[in-house]
Design an enzyme around this catalytic site. Structure first.
Site, mmCIF file in Angstrom:
data_model
loop_
_atom_site.group_PDB
_atom_site.id
_atom_site.type_symbol
_atom_site.label_atom_id
_atom_site.label_comp_id
_atom_site.label_asym_id
_atom_site.label_seq_id
_atom_site.Cartn_x
_atom_site.Cartn_y
_atom_site.Cartn_z
ATOM 1 N N ALA A 1 84.761 16.597 42.508
ATOM 2 C CA ALA A 1 84.091 17.808 42.049
ATOM 3 C C ALA A 1 82.594 17.537 42.056
ATOM 4 O O ALA A 1 82.026 17.073 41.067
ATOM 5 C CB ALA A 1 84.569 18.205 40.669
ATOM 6 N N ASP B 1 89.439 22.859 44.224
ATOM 7 C CA ASP B 1 89.411 24.330 44.169
ATOM 8 C C ASP B 1 90.819 24.881 44.345
ATOM 9 O O ASP B 1 91.088 25.724 45.192
ATOM 10 C CB ASP B 1 88.450 24.905 45.216
ATOM 11 C CG ASP B 1 88.736 24.441 46.626
ATOM 12 O OD1 ASP B 1 89.157 23.279 46.797
ATOM 13 O OD2 ASP B 1 88.558 25.239 47.567
ATOM 14 N N TYR C 1 98.700 28.235 58.876
ATOM 15 C CA TYR C 1 99.179 27.841 60.206
ATOM 16 C C TYR C 1 100.675 27.616 60.266
ATOM 17 O O TYR C 1 101.206 27.240 61.300
ATOM 18 C CB TYR C 1 98.411 26.609 60.707
ATOM 19 C CG TYR C 1 96.950 26.921 60.831
ATOM 20 C CD1 TYR C 1 96.492 27.668 61.909
ATOM 21 C CD2 TYR C 1 96.050 26.549 59.837
ATOM 22 C CE1 TYR C 1 95.152 28.020 62.004
ATOM 23 C CE2 TYR C 1 94.714 26.894 59.926
ATOM 24 C CZ TYR C 1 94.281 27.628 61.003
ATOM 25 O OH TYR C 1 92.970 27.983 61.091
ATOM 26 N N GLU D 1 89.953 16.704 57.680
ATOM 27 C CA GLU D 1 91.242 17.361 57.921
ATOM 28 C C GLU D 1 91.679 17.187 59.383
ATOM 29 O O GLU D 1 92.865 17.010 59.674
ATOM 30 C CB GLU D 1 91.141 18.854 57.577
ATOM 31 C CG GLU D 1 92.449 19.603 57.674
ATOM 32 C CD GLU D 1 92.317 21.041 57.178
ATOM 33 O OE1 GLU D 1 92.689 21.301 56.021
ATOM 34 O OE2 GLU D 1 91.838 21.908 57.949
HETATM 35 C C1 UD2 Z 1 89.541 22.717 54.030
HETATM 36 C C2 UD2 Z 1 90.627 21.862 53.427
HETATM 37 C C3 UD2 Z 1 89.977 20.720 52.656
HETATM 38 C C4 UD2 Z 1 89.104 19.892 53.573
HETATM 39 C C5 UD2 Z 1 88.087 20.787 54.274
HETATM 40 C C6 UD2 Z 1 87.398 20.021 55.374
HETATM 41 C C7 UD2 Z 1 92.747 22.872 52.647
HETATM 42 C C8 UD2 Z 1 93.333 23.986 51.855
HETATM 43 N N1 UD2 Z 1 91.407 22.715 52.539
HETATM 44 O O1 UD2 Z 1 88.978 23.371 52.879
HETATM 45 O O2 UD2 Z 1 90.955 19.887 52.081
HETATM 46 O O3 UD2 Z 1 89.912 19.214 54.516
HETATM 47 O O4 UD2 Z 1 88.697 21.947 54.872
HETATM 48 O O5 UD2 Z 1 86.205 20.621 55.712
HETATM 49 O O6 UD2 Z 1 93.468 22.149 53.299
HETATM 50 N N2 UD2 Z 1 83.766 19.435 47.460
HETATM 51 C C9 UD2 Z 1 82.950 19.304 46.346
HETATM 52 N N3 UD2 Z 1 81.696 19.865 46.354
HETATM 53 C C10 UD2 Z 1 81.224 20.567 47.419
HETATM 54 C C11 UD2 Z 1 82.049 20.701 48.558
HETATM 55 C C12 UD2 Z 1 83.329 20.133 48.542
HETATM 56 O O7 UD2 Z 1 83.338 18.678 45.353
HETATM 57 O O8 UD2 Z 1 80.078 21.056 47.345
HETATM 58 C C13 UD2 Z 1 85.108 18.787 47.456
HETATM 59 C C14 UD2 Z 1 86.099 19.529 46.566
HETATM 60 O O9 UD2 Z 1 87.004 18.615 46.003
HETATM 61 C C15 UD2 Z 1 86.801 20.439 47.542
HETATM 62 C C16 UD2 Z 1 86.871 19.539 48.780
HETATM 63 O O10 UD2 Z 1 85.669 18.787 48.761
HETATM 64 O O11 UD2 Z 1 88.077 20.808 47.058
HETATM 65 C C17 UD2 Z 1 87.025 20.281 50.107
HETATM 66 O O12 UD2 Z 1 85.982 21.212 50.293
HETATM 67 P P1 UD2 Z 1 86.280 22.761 50.428
HETATM 68 O O13 UD2 Z 1 87.376 23.140 49.502
HETATM 69 O O14 UD2 Z 1 85.030 23.521 50.327
HETATM 70 O O15 UD2 Z 1 86.805 22.841 51.917
HETATM 71 P P2 UD2 Z 1 87.621 24.064 52.582
HETATM 72 O O16 UD2 Z 1 87.868 25.120 51.587
HETATM 73 O O17 UD2 Z 1 86.955 24.427 53.870
#
Ligand code: UD2
Length: 297
Positions: free
Chosen positions: A65, A156, A179, A246
């Site tokens: 986080a 999140d 997917y 990912e």
């Molecule tokens: C997808 C994937 C995520 C990750 C990402 C890669 C799913 C549902 N989500 O989500 O796991 O592989 O793509 O780009 O499979 N975080 C922070 N602060 C920040 C940004 C990120 O703490 O400012 C952490 C946090 O734990 C978050 C994780 O990184 O849950 C992944 O970031 P995201 O949720 O913004 O990525 P998302 O939604 O594109």
């Protein structure tokens, strides 16, 4: 050797006789390499708990986080306390650059939380990417004698229903909600051969979400270490995979098949309507305004 002292019988329990037909004909419950795909209705929790409870296991959970993502912690932790591995020892390892903003959440018996102060980053891609390296170090430095299984989860997200020992296995991945059921050509794998995460159009089993990685410590250690090394090669070559770690995870799982696959019940998305095969949502990505919560576009 006479008298096998390793042979211990679990307590005798009453449970239903296993069915000889498939309880979920509407979905695939087995991969082509015979790993179970966990869906509601495919397992008997009484039987599973009877196996794992006496093994006295500890499950480590890593969660990151950073920056404004600390706002997701309260719901994440409170809902995990209600639904995640209830009745088992759970140790959360929380990586954050804002330790002062970590909410106080009452944890159940046998459950604890360790906060790990982490450097701030101004690129969300970087934050997401660096998780592999930090999990690798954590396993090496702290977890070897502390935990049996580990789950690496996105913050999140929120738990809505039971997520228990049926999810445990040597190496565990989860099917990405968006997917499931689409053709492999549509998977958002990395398609440039210059990246270590490259998967050609005619390959690929499933699209796994980066939000859930699980398994036995040593198996997950091998996974995160391999992905970290692949990420290092990409970085040296100035290439960042389409979906950061990912993409590398999907490459890893293609060649190192998970021994258990969690259905999208474990990785749903609040934005997505529920098809009939979704009997229960166990965990789901919460709605977030990317432009507002991320440090960069
Ligand atoms: C997808 C994937 C995520 C990750 C990402 C890669 C799913 C549902 N989500 O989500 O796991 O592989 O793509 O780009 O499979 N975080 C922070 N602060 C920040 C940004 C990120 O703490 O400012 C952490 C946090 O734990 C978050 C994780 O990184 O849950 C992944 O970031 P995201 O949720 O913004 O990525 P998302 O939604 O594109």
């Amino acid at each position: 050797k006479h008298g096998n002292t390793d042979l211990i019988f679990p307590p005798r329990i009453a449970c239903a006789q296993p069915s000889v037909s498939n309880s979920r004909p509407d979905v695939s419950t087995m991969t082509p390499w015979l790993a179970p795909i966990v869906w509601e209705g495919t397992y008997d929790l009484t039987v599973i708990d009877n196996i794992y409870k006496q093994q006295n296991i500890t499950v480590a959970v890593t969660v990151f986080a950073l920056g404004k993502y600390v706002r997701f912690l309260k719901d994440f932790l409170e809902s995990a306390e209600q639904h995640f591995m209830v009745g088992y020892r759970v140790h959360y390892y929380l990586f954050t650059d804002r330790p002062d903003e970590v909410p106080t959440v009452t944890l159940g018996e046998g459950r604890q939380l360790t906060v790990i102060k982490t450097a701030t980053s101004n690129r969300w891609q970087e934050i997401s990417l660096r998780r592999m390296e930090m999990i690798e170090k954590l396993i090496e430095k702290e977890l070897t004698d502390e935990a049996d299984y580990i789950f690496c989860l996105d913050v999140d997200s929120k738990f809505y229903a039971h997520w228990g020992a049926e999810s445990l296995g040597d190496l565990v991945g989860a099917l990405h909600a968006w997917y499931f059921g689409t053709s492999r050509e549509q998977f958002t794998y990395e398609r440039r051969p210059e990246s270590q995460a490259f998967i050609p159009l005619q390959e690929g089993d499933y699209y796994y979400g980066g939000a859930v990685i699980g398994g036995r410590l040593e198996k997950v250690h091998k996974l995160v270490k391999t992905c970290r090394m692949q990420l290092d090669v990409d970085r040296a070559n100035h290439i960042e995979a389409a979906w950061q770690e990912e993409s590398h995870l999907n490459k890893y799982f293609l060649y190192n098949k998970p021994s258990k696959v969690l259905s999208p019940e474990y990785l749903w998305d609040d934005k997505k309507g529920k098809p009939s095969y979704m009997k229960v949502v166990r965990s789901s990505q919460v709605l977030k305004n990317n432009a507002e919560v991320r440090p960069n576009p």
